[in-house]
Design a protein around this motif. Structure first.
Motif, short mmCIF file in Angstrom:
data_model
loop_
_atom_site.label_atom_id
_atom_site.label_comp_id
_atom_site.label_asym_id
_atom_site.label_seq_id
_atom_site.Cartn_x
_atom_site.Cartn_y
_atom_site.Cartn_z
N THR A 92 -25.59 -3.18 58.73
CA THR A 92 -25.63 -3.74 59.83
C THR A 92 -25.28 -3.44 61.04
N THR A 96 -16.39 -3.25 63.42
CA THR A 96 -16.59 -3.38 62.10
C THR A 96 -17.89 -3.37 61.77
N ASN A 97 -18.31 -2.82 60.48
CA ASN A 97 -19.49 -2.34 60.11
C ASN A 97 -19.66 -3.00 58.64
N PRO A 98 -20.52 -4.10 58.70
CA PRO A 98 -20.98 -4.52 57.48
C PRO A 98 -21.84 -3.92 56.39
N ILE A 156 -19.62 -4.45 48.23
CA ILE A 156 -18.98 -4.43 49.64
C ILE A 156 -18.43 -3.38 50.05
N ASP A 183 -17.89 -2.74 53.46
CA ASP A 183 -17.52 -2.89 55.04
C ASP A 183 -16.34 -2.36 55.43
N HIS A 233 -30.56 -5.07 60.55
CA HIS A 233 -30.15 -4.66 59.06
C HIS A 233 -31.04 -3.36 58.86
N ARG A 245 -23.49 -3.55 52.41
CA ARG A 245 -23.66 -4.15 51.21
C ARG A 245 -24.46 -2.93 50.35
N ASP A 256 -13.71 -0.91 59.07
CA ASP A 256 -13.53 -0.81 60.31
C ASP A 256 -13.45 0.76 60.77
#
Length: 137
Positions: free
Chosen positions: A98, A81-83, A67, A69, A5, A85, A71
Motif C-alpha cells: 500500500t 508506515t508501509n503496509p 505481514i 509492514d 495498492h 502483505r 516503518d
C-alpha cells in the motif's frame, strides 16, 4: 490523501516469498526504492542508504500471516508506515504494497507507486528464477 495498492503475483509459495522478502539481507537485491546498500543492524533497527538518504527501517516481528509492514524513518525524522502483505494466490503468492500519498504531490506519488511496482517486478523475477533454476545455480 490517496492510497494505492500495488501488487504482483509471483509463481512461488507464499511462504518462500515471505521468507525471502522478510530477510533484510535481501533488500538491496529487490527493494531499490528502499535499500541501495548493504543493511546494517542496531538491535531491531536496520539502517540502509536509500534514494532519500540514510534511513532506518523497522519491520513487524516475524509472523505466519505474511505481514511485512515496516516503518521507515527518513533523514528528516519523519516516519512512514508501509503496509505490505504476502497472501496466497491460485498461481502462488501475491504481494500487496500500500502506497500512501501523505505529503507527496501527485507527480511524486505516481513516481513512488511506479518505483514500488518496479521493485515488486524485481522480487518476482528473483523468486521465479529461483524456482526454475537447476539446483546449485
Amino acid at each position: 490523501m490517496q492510497s494505492r495498492h500495488v501488487s504482483r503475483v509471483i509463481s512461488a509459495s507464499p511462504q518462500s516469498v515471505y521468507a525471502f522478502a522478510a530477510n533484510p539481507d535481501n533488500l538491496p537485491r529487490w527493494a531499490s526504492g528502499l535499500a541501495q546498500s548493504e543493511v546494517t543492524r542496531e538491535g531491531d533497527t536496520l539502517w540502509v542508504e536509500s534514494p532519500m538518504g540514510r534511513v532506518s527501517v523497522r519491520f513487524v516481528a516475524p509472523n505466519e500471516l505474511g505481514i511485512l509492514d515496516h516503518d521507515v524513518t527518513l533523514p528528516s525524522g519523519d516516519t512512514v508506515t508501509n503496509p505490505v502483505r504476502v497472501i496466497s494466490h491460485p498461481e502462488g503468492a501475491e504481494v500487496v504494497f500500500t502506497v500512501r500519498q501523505l505529503d507527496l504531490d501527485d507527480d511524486e506519488f505516481e513516481r513512488d507507486a511506479l518505483t514500488v511496482g518496479e521493485d515488486l517486478d524485481r522480487l518476482r523475477r528473483l523468486l521465479e528464477q529461483a524456482t526454475t533454476s537447476p539446483p546449485g545455480i
